[in-house]
Design a protein around this motif. Sequence first.
Motif, PDB file in Angstrom:
ATOM      1  N   GLY A 292       0.782  -1.236   0.000  1.00 10.60           N
ATOM      2  CA  GLY A 292       0.000   0.000   0.000  1.00 10.60           C
ATOM      3  C   GLY A 292       0.811   1.282   0.000  1.00 10.60           C
ATOM      4  N   GLN A 293       2.148   1.190  -0.030  1.00  7.02           N
ATOM      5  CA  GLN A 293       2.915   2.443  -0.123  1.00  7.02           C
ATOM      6  C   GLN A 293       2.717   3.081  -1.496  1.00  7.02           C
ATOM      7  OE1 GLN A 293       4.968  -0.272   1.133  1.00  7.02           O
ATOM      8  NE2 GLN A 293       5.708   0.458   3.104  1.00  7.02           N
ATOM      9  N   ILE A 294       2.591   2.238  -2.520  1.00  6.90           N
ATOM     10  CA  ILE A 294       2.177   2.718  -3.838  1.00  6.90           C
ATOM     11  C   ILE A 294       0.684   2.433  -3.942  1.00  6.90           C
ATOM     12  CG2 ILE A 294       2.338   2.354  -6.337  1.00  6.90           C
ATOM     13  CD1 ILE A 294       5.293   1.659  -5.931  1.00  6.90           C
ATOM     14  N   LYS A 295      -0.147   3.488  -4.063  1.00  2.00           N
ATOM     15  CA  LYS A 295      -1.595   3.238  -4.050  1.00  2.00           C
ATOM     16  C   LYS A 295      -2.100   2.860  -5.429  1.00  2.00           C
ATOM     17  CE  LYS A 295      -3.102   8.075  -4.147  1.00  2.00           C
ATOM     18  NZ  LYS A 295      -3.974   9.076  -3.521  1.00  2.00           N
ATOM     19  N   ARG A 296      -1.432   3.332  -6.477  1.00  2.00           N
ATOM     20  CA  ARG A 296      -1.694   2.764  -7.795  1.00  2.00           C
ATOM     21  C   ARG A 296      -0.473   2.964  -8.664  1.00  2.00           C
ATOM     22  NH1 ARG A 296      -3.494   6.913 -11.562  1.00  2.00           N
ATOM     23  NH2 ARG A 296      -4.003   8.816 -10.433  1.00  2.00           N
TER      24      ARG A 296
END
Lengths: 149, 163
Positions: free
Chosen positions: B50-54
């Motif tokens: 979840g550190q990169i959300k997309r």
Amino acid sequence: MTELERRLLNDFQRGFPLTPRPYAELARCLEVSEVEVIEALARLQAEGAISRVGPVFAPNRVGASTLAALSVPPERLEDVAALVSAYPEVNHNYEREHSHNLWFVVTAESRDRLAAVLAEIEARTGLAVLDLPLEEQFHIDLGFDLRWH
Amino acid sequence: MALNDDDKAVIAAVQAGLPLVERPYAAIAEELGMTEDQLILTLSRLVDQGQIKRFGVVVRHHELGYRANAMVVWDVPDEQVAAAAAAMVETQLVSLCYRRPRRPGWPYNLFCMLHGRSREETLGKLATLRLQPELAELSCEVLFSTRRFKQRGARYHEKGEEA
């Protein structure tokens, strides 16, 4: 705008392939060649429609960030905006219609650095910063549905 | 989930976007002195955690004709924030929805973004939002953006910087 460009803009805002030849996967999906995909993305990027193909980070999961605002006397707005934009930690900086007329997002690798940037902006402008850190996020960012008709 | 030094190096290398070449991950991995596999695994993990959300194509609204962009700020009784936010998200009209703290002289604690091709379209979306019973009685202000001084992705760990 071509159908290929529309689909590239709309359909791949998330879940982009993390595989060795990602553009080839898009090409298979879109039934065009890998070269056509790469060239269309390069064109969209050159035109400014795409800022990048890459990650959008979750606020405060990687480093620290906040939304900040200033009430800037109109005659100083351009100068203060330039001063704020010059910080590499500032990634968005907008004029908005409100007595708080300059709104910017600050991201830094640590909370200490974030606080230091805000304090410095206050000291250099003589204006009080409204510091509005995110407390809870309700929307799962799925990208932007362009809904062309 | 804490980031290790490799994660930070990967974030610094990809935050400005992938190169438009046949093997973009291999190109970045080579710069970092890691293998293509290692880079892809690291990115997959940052997405999963979840550190990169997309991860994907990041569009710029303004260039695509969405020029009437407004931040709408709402003063919501604390115990009603979750319900009000859920009602906003439910309409699928808002692109972001965040709770932020109130401050002296700043009573608003719920923020959302609305995008339109014209002010009329954006204000129409706001009118639709206000039809939601959870939102109808709340006071809000609409802050249209009039000038964009800077817009780019967040930069966290600059290359060559000690994090």
